[in-house]
Design a protein around this motif. Structure first.
Motif, PDB file in Angstrom:
ATOM      1  N   LEU A   1     -30.622 -22.471 -45.872  1.00 19.31           N
ATOM      2  CA  LEU A   1     -32.062 -22.279 -45.765  1.00 19.31           C
ATOM      3  C   LEU A   1     -32.476 -22.540 -44.325  1.00 19.31           C
ATOM      4  CD1 LEU A   1     -33.160 -24.321 -48.914  1.00 19.31           C
ATOM      5  CD2 LEU A   1     -32.656 -21.876 -48.798  1.00 19.31           C
ATOM      6  N   PHE A   2     -33.413 -21.762 -43.825  1.00 16.23           N
ATOM      7  CA  PHE A   2     -33.937 -21.934 -42.476  1.00 16.23           C
ATOM      8  C   PHE A   2     -35.440 -22.166 -42.568  1.00 16.23           C
ATOM      9  CE2 PHE A   2     -30.047 -19.575 -42.037  1.00 16.23           C
ATOM     10  CZ  PHE A   2     -29.455 -20.090 -40.899  1.00 16.23           C
ATOM     11  N   LEU A   3     -35.907 -23.206 -41.908  1.00 21.13           N
ATOM     12  CA  LEU A   3     -37.312 -23.591 -41.955  1.00 21.13           C
ATOM     13  C   LEU A   3     -37.805 -23.810 -40.526  1.00 21.13           C
ATOM     14  CD1 LEU A   3     -39.701 -24.515 -43.833  1.00 21.13           C
ATOM     15  CD2 LEU A   3     -38.815 -26.834 -43.568  1.00 21.13           C
ATOM     16  N   SER A   4     -38.755 -22.991 -40.080  1.00 24.91           N
ATOM     17  CA  SER A   4     -39.331 -23.196 -38.750  1.00 24.91           C
ATOM     18  C   SER A   4     -40.521 -24.139 -38.860  1.00 24.91           C
ATOM     19  CB  SER A   4     -39.759 -21.860 -38.130  1.00 24.91           C
ATOM     20  OG  SER A   4     -40.783 -21.253 -38.890  1.00 24.91           O
ATOM     21  N   SER A   5     -40.737 -24.943 -37.831  1.00 22.58           N
ATOM     22  CA  SER A   5     -41.796 -25.957 -37.898  1.00 22.58           C
ATOM     23  C   SER A   5     -42.231 -26.340 -36.491  1.00 22.58           C
ATOM     24  CB  SER A   5     -41.268 -27.199 -38.635  1.00 22.58           C
ATOM     25  OG  SER A   5     -42.289 -28.169 -38.765  1.00 22.58           O
ATOM     26  N   VAL A   6     -43.499 -26.721 -36.369  1.00 22.29           N
ATOM     27  CA  VAL A   6     -44.019 -27.185 -35.092  1.00 22.29           C
ATOM     28  C   VAL A   6     -44.305 -28.683 -35.179  1.00 22.29           C
ATOM     29  CG1 VAL A   6     -46.381 -26.491 -35.716  1.00 22.29           C
ATOM     30  CG2 VAL A   6     -45.802 -26.911 -33.320  1.00 22.29           C
ATOM     31  N   GLU A   7     -43.788 -29.407 -34.212  1.00 18.88           N
ATOM     32  CA  GLU A   7     -44.070 -30.839 -34.068  1.00 18.88           C
ATOM     33  C   GLU A   7     -45.178 -30.974 -33.031  1.00 18.88           C
ATOM     34  OE1 GLU A   7     -41.884 -34.921 -32.424  1.00 18.88           O
ATOM     35  OE2 GLU A   7     -40.741 -33.051 -32.657  1.00 18.88           O
TER      36      GLU A   7
ATOM     37  N   PRO B   1     -38.397 -35.830 -41.430  1.00 18.58           N
ATOM     38  CA  PRO B   1     -39.743 -35.387 -41.020  1.00 18.58           C
ATOM     39  C   PRO B   1     -39.773 -33.870 -40.815  1.00 18.58           C
ATOM     40  CG  PRO B   1     -39.021 -37.280 -39.729  1.00 18.58           C
ATOM     41  CD  PRO B   1     -37.817 -36.789 -40.467  1.00 18.58           C
ATOM     42  N   THR B   2     -40.570 -33.186 -41.588  1.00 14.23           N
ATOM     43  CA  THR B   2     -40.638 -31.724 -41.498  1.00 14.23           C
ATOM     44  C   THR B   2     -41.746 -31.242 -40.564  1.00 14.23           C
ATOM     45  OG1 THR B   2     -42.068 -31.650 -43.444  1.00 14.23           O
ATOM     46  CG2 THR B   2     -39.698 -31.414 -43.814  1.00 14.23           C
ATOM     47  N   HIS B   3     -42.620 -32.170 -40.102  1.00 14.92           N
ATOM     48  CA  HIS B   3     -43.729 -31.807 -39.211  1.00 14.92           C
ATOM     49  C   HIS B   3     -44.641 -30.780 -39.893  1.00 14.92           C
ATOM     50  CE1 HIS B   3     -41.623 -34.305 -36.398  1.00 14.92           C
ATOM     51  NE2 HIS B   3     -40.570 -33.509 -36.416  1.00 14.92           N
TER      52      HIS B   3
ATOM     53  N   GLY C   1     -31.264 -29.012 -49.725  1.00 15.35           N
ATOM     54  CA  GLY C   1     -32.274 -29.537 -48.812  1.00 15.35           C
ATOM     55  C   GLY C   1     -31.754 -30.519 -47.791  1.00 15.35           C
ATOM     56  N   ASN C   2     -30.431 -30.681 -47.699  1.00 18.24           N
ATOM     57  CA  ASN C   2     -29.870 -31.585 -46.692  1.00 18.24           C
ATOM     58  C   ASN C   2     -29.915 -30.929 -45.322  1.00 18.24           C
ATOM     59  OD1 ASN C   2     -28.979 -33.655 -48.592  1.00 18.24           O
ATOM     60  ND2 ASN C   2     -27.470 -32.145 -49.254  1.00 18.24           N
ATOM     61  N   LEU C   3     -30.326 -31.693 -44.321  1.00 21.60           N
ATOM     62  CA  LEU C   3     -30.442 -31.170 -42.964  1.00 21.60           C
ATOM     63  C   LEU C   3     -29.060 -31.032 -42.337  1.00 21.60           C
ATOM     64  CD1 LEU C   3     -32.306 -30.351 -40.606  1.00 21.60           C
ATOM     65  CD2 LEU C   3     -32.327 -32.769 -39.909  1.00 21.60           C
ATOM     66  N   LEU C   4     -28.700 -29.804 -41.957  1.00 19.91           N
ATOM     67  CA  LEU C   4     -27.423 -29.535 -41.315  1.00 19.91           C
ATOM     68  C   LEU C   4     -27.550 -29.500 -39.802  1.00 19.91           C
ATOM     69  CD1 LEU C   4     -26.189 -26.632 -43.647  1.00 19.91           C
ATOM     70  CD2 LEU C   4     -25.720 -29.086 -43.856  1.00 19.91           C
ATOM     71  N   LYS C   5     -28.688 -29.006 -39.308  1.00 20.60           N
ATOM     72  CA  LYS C   5     -28.872 -28.892 -37.860  1.00 20.60           C
ATOM     73  C   LYS C   5     -30.351 -28.753 -37.558  1.00 20.60           C
ATOM     74  CE  LYS C   5     -27.142 -26.290 -33.823  1.00 20.60           C
ATOM     75  NZ  LYS C   5     -26.456 -27.452 -33.194  1.00 20.60           N
TER      76      LYS C   5
ATOM     77  N   SER D   1     -45.625 -23.833 -49.704  1.00 22.70           N
ATOM     78  CA  SER D   1     -44.406 -24.326 -50.333  1.00 22.70           C
ATOM     79  C   SER D   1     -43.942 -25.658 -49.763  1.00 22.70           C
ATOM     80  CB  SER D   1     -43.281 -23.303 -50.156  1.00 22.70           C
ATOM     81  OG  SER D   1     -43.063 -23.048 -48.794  1.00 22.70           O
ATOM     82  N   VAL D   2     -44.359 -25.999 -48.554  1.00 26.32           N
ATOM     83  CA  VAL D   2     -43.877 -27.207 -47.908  1.00 26.32           C
ATOM     84  C   VAL D   2     -45.038 -27.893 -47.215  1.00 26.32           C
ATOM     85  CG1 VAL D   2     -42.170 -28.132 -46.304  1.00 26.32           C
ATOM     86  CG2 VAL D   2     -41.726 -25.970 -47.412  1.00 26.32           C
ATOM     87  N   ASN D   3     -45.147 -29.219 -47.342  1.00 22.74           N
ATOM     88  CA  ASN D   3     -46.186 -29.875 -46.562  1.00 22.74           C
ATOM     89  C   ASN D   3     -45.584 -30.474 -45.300  1.00 22.74           C
ATOM     90  OD1 ASN D   3     -45.145 -32.476 -47.075  1.00 22.74           O
ATOM     91  ND2 ASN D   3     -46.316 -32.658 -48.966  1.00 22.74           N
ATOM     92  N   LYS D   4     -46.393 -31.114 -44.487  1.00 20.98           N
ATOM     93  CA  LYS D   4     -45.945 -31.483 -43.149  1.00 20.98           C
ATOM     94  C   LYS D   4     -45.513 -32.935 -43.045  1.00 20.98           C
ATOM     95  CE  LYS D   4     -50.679 -32.399 -41.521  1.00 20.98           C
ATOM     96  NZ  LYS D   4     -51.686 -32.052 -40.520  1.00 20.98           N
ATOM     97  N   PHE D   5     -45.330 -33.599 -44.165  1.00 22.48           N
ATOM     98  CA  PHE D   5     -45.034 -35.014 -44.105  1.00 22.48           C
ATOM     99  C   PHE D   5     -43.578 -35.304 -44.420  1.00 22.48           C
ATOM    100  CE2 PHE D   5     -49.526 -34.618 -45.380  1.00 22.48           C
ATOM    101  CZ  PHE D   5     -50.088 -35.156 -44.244  1.00 22.48           C
ATOM    102  N   HIS D   6     -43.139 -36.483 -44.016  1.00 20.71           N
ATOM    103  CA  HIS D   6     -41.794 -36.945 -44.323  1.00 20.71           C
ATOM    104  C   HIS D   6     -41.597 -36.908 -45.837  1.00 20.71           C
ATOM    105  CE1 HIS D   6     -38.111 -39.236 -43.533  1.00 20.71           C
ATOM    106  NE2 HIS D   6     -38.362 -39.807 -44.693  1.00 20.71           N
ATOM    107  N   GLY D   7     -40.410 -36.431 -46.258  1.00 18.37           N
ATOM    108  CA  GLY D   7     -40.158 -36.344 -47.681  1.00 18.37           C
ATOM    109  C   GLY D   7     -40.864 -35.163 -48.318  1.00 18.37           C
ATOM    110  N   ALA D   8     -41.063 -34.103 -47.545  1.00 14.27           N
ATOM    111  CA  ALA D   8     -41.751 -32.937 -48.078  1.00 14.27           C
ATOM    112  C   ALA D   8     -40.944 -32.312 -49.211  1.00 14.27           C
ATOM    113  CB  ALA D   8     -41.954 -31.903 -46.967  1.00 14.27           C
ATOM    114  N   VAL D   9     -41.617 -31.535 -50.032  1.00 10.72           N
ATOM    115  CA  VAL D   9     -40.979 -30.876 -51.155  1.00 10.72           C
ATOM    116  C   VAL D   9     -40.971 -29.381 -50.913  1.00 10.72           C
ATOM    117  CG1 VAL D   9     -41.179 -30.379 -53.610  1.00 10.72           C
ATOM    118  CG2 VAL D   9     -41.595 -32.684 -52.775  1.00 10.72           C
ATOM    119  N   LEU D  10     -39.808 -28.774 -51.089  1.00 12.89           N
ATOM    120  CA  LEU D  10     -39.640 -27.346 -50.881  1.00 12.89           C
ATOM    121  C   LEU D  10     -39.544 -26.662 -52.229  1.00 12.89           C
ATOM    122  CD1 LEU D  10     -39.048 -25.100 -48.787  1.00 12.89           C
ATOM    123  CD2 LEU D  10     -36.636 -25.625 -49.075  1.00 12.89           C
ATOM    124  N   ALA D  11     -40.432 -25.698 -52.488  1.00 13.84           N
ATOM    125  CA  ALA D  11     -40.417 -24.993 -53.771  1.00 13.84           C
ATOM    126  C   ALA D  11     -39.406 -23.869 -53.730  1.00 13.84           C
ATOM    127  CB  ALA D  11     -41.800 -24.430 -54.076  1.00 13.84           C
TER     128      ALA D  11
END
Length: 235
Positions: free
Chosen positions: A79-85, A65-67, A118-122, A3-13
């Motif tokens: 929405l909560f999205l976990s990610s590894v940088e 950047p969603t990493h 999709g706005n980043l709150l924290k 649903s999400v790729n790892k690049f800046h400007g990723a798209v969330l389905a």
């Protein structure tokens, strides 16, 4: 379905199902006679097959950047999205070293808190030492549970609990294994986890006491991100 790729400007389905598979924790498999008729999501997933048609419900652009996203959960209007940088990727050893097949690498773990647009709150940064890889996440109504592991199998993990009201982070317990995903059962307070490649399953109490540990009977399905479905089943 990714649903999400790892690049800046990723798209969330929107209306994401993290995997088209059902894992059973303590009750009969989905699709048996015991499946509740009032659980349309469970019923729908039980009917998935190779010819199932998927329809995009919504496309949400993420302007940060969603990493490398790992887990996804919706709680109310957030929405909560976990990610590894990944700062330095692990490298395979020619031969195992101290029981490990690769170097630990270096990185930083994130849980991104978003609104429904999709706005980043924290940006909540999690991890410690070689444990920097968040996995699949899920909420139990009051808390979001997040495992953060070393980026290699048979390693070490820290299980965090994020208070949904305050977003305060609490380290609950540690596991001498790679925990790649976790699902709380709000009925019992127990936690169900999967290891690297979901080759094994764990069950713990809310405080980390190991209650069960078993091999995954399937060699064909990996579980990355899972969600409780109200009947001791997880998607």
């Amino acid at each position: 379905m990714r649903s999400v790729n790892k690049f800046h400007g990723a798209v969330l389905a929107g209306a994401v199902l993290a995997a088209a598979a059902v894992a059973v924790t303590t009750t009969p498999a989905v699709g048996t006679a015991q499946s509740p008729k009032n659980a349309p999501l469970v019923e729908a997933v039980s009917e998935l097959n190779r010819s199932t048609q998927w329809n995009l419900a919504e496309r949400i652009k993420l302007n940060f950047p969603t990493h490398h996203p790992q887990g996804f959960a919706r709680v109310g209007d957030r929405l909560f999205l976990s990610s590894v940088e990944i700062i330095e990727p692990p490298l395979k050893y020619p031969q195992p070293v101290d029981g490990y097949d690769r170097t630990p690498g270096k990185g930083r773990g994130h849980v991104f808190v978003l609104d429904l647009k999709g706005n980043l709150l924290k940006d909540i940064v999690l991890g410690e030492g070689d444990a920097y890889h968040p996995g699949g996440i899920d909420a139990d109504g009051t808390s979001l549970w997040v495992p953060v592991a070393e980026y290699r199998p048979y390693s070490h993990s820290i299980v965090y609990r994020i208070d949904l009201a305050t977003l305060e982070v609490h380290e609950e317990f540690q596991v001498a294994d790679h925990v790649g995903g976790i699902v709380p059962d709000p009925r019992t307070g127990e936690l169900h986890g999967v290891t690297w490649g979901s080759r094994e399953f764990y069950t713990w109490s809310g405080k980390g006491r190991q209650l069960a540990h078993s091999a995954n009977s399937s060699h064909f399905v990996d579980y990355q991100d899972c969600a409780y479905t109200k009947r001791e089943l997880m998607l």
